[in-house]
Design an enzyme around this catalytic site. Structure first.
Site, mmCIF file in Angstrom:
data_model
loop_
_atom_site.group_PDB
_atom_site.id
_atom_site.type_symbol
_atom_site.label_atom_id
_atom_site.label_comp_id
_atom_site.label_asym_id
_atom_site.label_seq_id
_atom_site.Cartn_x
_atom_site.Cartn_y
_atom_site.Cartn_z
ATOM 1 N N GLU A 2 0.800 -1.216 0.000
ATOM 2 C CA GLU A 2 0.000 0.000 0.000
ATOM 3 C C GLU A 2 0.842 1.280 0.000
ATOM 4 O OE1 GLU A 2 -3.988 -1.811 2.167
ATOM 5 O OE2 GLU A 2 -2.829 -0.276 3.236
ATOM 6 N N GLU A 39 -5.110 -8.653 0.980
ATOM 7 C CA GLU A 39 -5.755 -8.293 2.250
ATOM 8 C C GLU A 39 -7.241 -8.119 2.015
ATOM 9 O OE1 GLU A 39 -4.315 -4.921 4.439
ATOM 10 O OE2 GLU A 39 -2.210 -5.440 4.092
#
Length: 483
Positions: free
Chosen positions: A182, A388
């Site tokens: 991320e 995720e």
């Protein structure tokens, strides 16, 4: 009607399907991050990270919580590995703490740090679990931040050196290397909005950080390939923003946020270019002179799998500049900063209908299906992996000691259904990692938000598999979504 269309239309509209069978070879895993679980913040030569500094700055983290102990995974790694085996996990996605390897971010490797991750990888392999190693999940060595952090090019230089060290140390055994987790959060929340470490409010620095994270990704891939002696796969994990638009300017609002949130990374990584509209939108913030000749070719490296993180959707509108601006973008607020440089005076984030998780994020499994199909259409040759997906809820321990987390179980069931529907529509989806294996340090929220399929009592550090964890074990074992 085709068979694929039939498979899609036969599903329940609420995504609460059961009995759906995942194909052989589909990877079921779970994930954690080093600072969130390891603890041992000053042991065996580990240096300080930006999250050590940030969490110990008054007012930055709820309740003054820090990751000093976290889940104490560093000392409990063997029992945690046994727990993963008991759950039947195919793979475990963990991150490596850069300051455990290079305490100052540069220079020779700390052998005790390498030894810890070597034991972890060997323990996974002994239990038949694939090691998926992420080089960077936000814990930048503090001395690199003191020298400028991700907004300066030298940090990408240092990351390349770090990647080479890890490739040589573990590249004979790691199944998949992931360069970054991320980078949107690292750049925009760390240097623009300020809700994440290092907590800066500098829009131009945030965009420079975007580029140097992209550059670090490309350089790390080159370094890993040069030093890994096994046959690992290579990846990066991005947190995609799935957007909804409202009002007359919906398309323009979505375009702007898509540029900053999604295409700022997929453009250079997967196409070798920054989107022209992104450069135009941000021209008042920076001239992008930090992009040097050859950078885009370096960033644009082939990857074996694209990691996809998904939790919720976001709804945007063009702001009229007069009424109070809504900022329901799902991220912990920080006064004086913006995660949307160049568009913060044009776009607002509108409150979305519930239900919500305890993070205040809306529950929208259809968004996951939509995202996977969209990425498959944009990059048809690129295999995908859900790296995720999960949810925080207020868990309560029952009198018998069990943890009946019905809301989380329902969330996972609906999102696995969404993933299966994407598979049925032809998406090359290779696997799914549930976030998170353990309740842990949830960044700016400290220990107040629980994402784990395994409960951690933060007083005793005792682990208890929640009902969602038992449900997931059944799914892993049978490759079929349980009732």
């Amino acid at each position: 009607m085709t068979n694929v269309q039939e498979a899609v239309t036969q599903g329940r509209t609420d995504y609460r399907d059961s009995g759906l069978v995942f194909p052989p070879g589909f990877t079921f895993g779970s994930a954690t991050a080093s600072y969130q679980v390891e603890g041992a913040f000053d042991e065996d030569g580990r240096g300080p990270s930006i999250w050590d500094t940030f969490s110990k700055t008054p007012g930055k983290v709820w309740n003054g919580d820090t990751g000093d102990v976290a889940c104490d995974h560093y000392h409990r790694v063997e029992s945690d590995l046994d727990l993963m085996k008991d759950l039947g996990l195919d793979a475990y996605r963990f991150s490596i703490a850069w300051p455990r390897i290079q305490p100052t971010g540069t220079g020779p490797a700390n052998q005790k740090g390498i030894d810890f991750y070597s034991r972890l990888v060997d323990g996974l392999l002994e239990r038949g679990i694939k090691p998926v190693a992420t080089l960077y999940h936000w814990d930048l060595p503090q001395l690199l931040e003191d020298a400028g952090g991700w907004p300066v090019r030298a940090t990408a230089d240092a990351f390349e050196e770090y990647a080479a060290i890890m490739g040589a140390a573990l590249g004979d055994r790691v199944h998949t290397w992931t360069t970054l987790n991320e980078p949107w959060c690292s750049a925009y929340l760390g240097y623009g909005q300020g809700g994440h470490a290092p907590g800066r409010h500098e829009p131009a620095a945030a965009l420079a950080a975007v580029h140097h994270l992209n550059l670090a990704h490309g350089r790390a891939l080159q370094a890993l390939r040069a030093t890994s002696t096994g046959t690992p796969e290579y990846s990066v994990t991005l947190n995609f923003h799935v957007l909804r638009g409202v009002g007359d300017g919906a398309a323009e609002a979505m375009r702007r946020i898509d540029g900053l949130a999604n295409r700022a990374f997929t453009g250079p990584m997967l196409r070798g270019e920054y989107p022209a509209d992104l450069l135009e939108d941000t021209a008042s913030v920076t001239d992008w002179s930090f992009v040097q000749d050859g950078d885009l070719a370096t960033i644009h490296q082939p990857i074996d799998v694209l990691g996809v993180n998904y939790y919720s959707t976001a709804t945007v509108a063009l702001w009229d500049g007069v009424s109070p601006k809504q900022m329901n973008d799902g991220h912990k607020g920080a006064a004086g900063g913006t995660a949307w440089p160049g568009s913060d005076q044009f776009v607002e984030f509108v409150e979305q209908p519930g239900p919500y998780t305890s993070m205040g994020w809306n529950i929208a499994p259809e968004g996951l299906e939509e995202l996977l199909v969209s990425l498959s259409e944009q990059f048809p040759e690129q295999p995908l992996m859900i790296t995720e997906n999960g949810a925080a809820f207020e868990d309560e321990v029952a009198e018998d000691g069990s943890v009946p987390d019905a809301d989380r179980l329902d969330y996972l069931r609906r999102h696995f259904t969404a993933a299966h529907r994407a598979l049925s529509r032809g998406v090359d989806l290779r696997g799914y990692f549930v976030w998170s294996l353990l309740d842990n340090f949830e960044w700016g929220y400290g220990y107040a938000k629980r994402f784990g399929i395994v409960r951690v009592d933060f007083d005793t550090l005792e682990r208890t598999v929640k009902d969602s964890g038992h449900w997931y074990a059944d799914l892993v074992r049978d490759h079929t979504i349980p009732a």
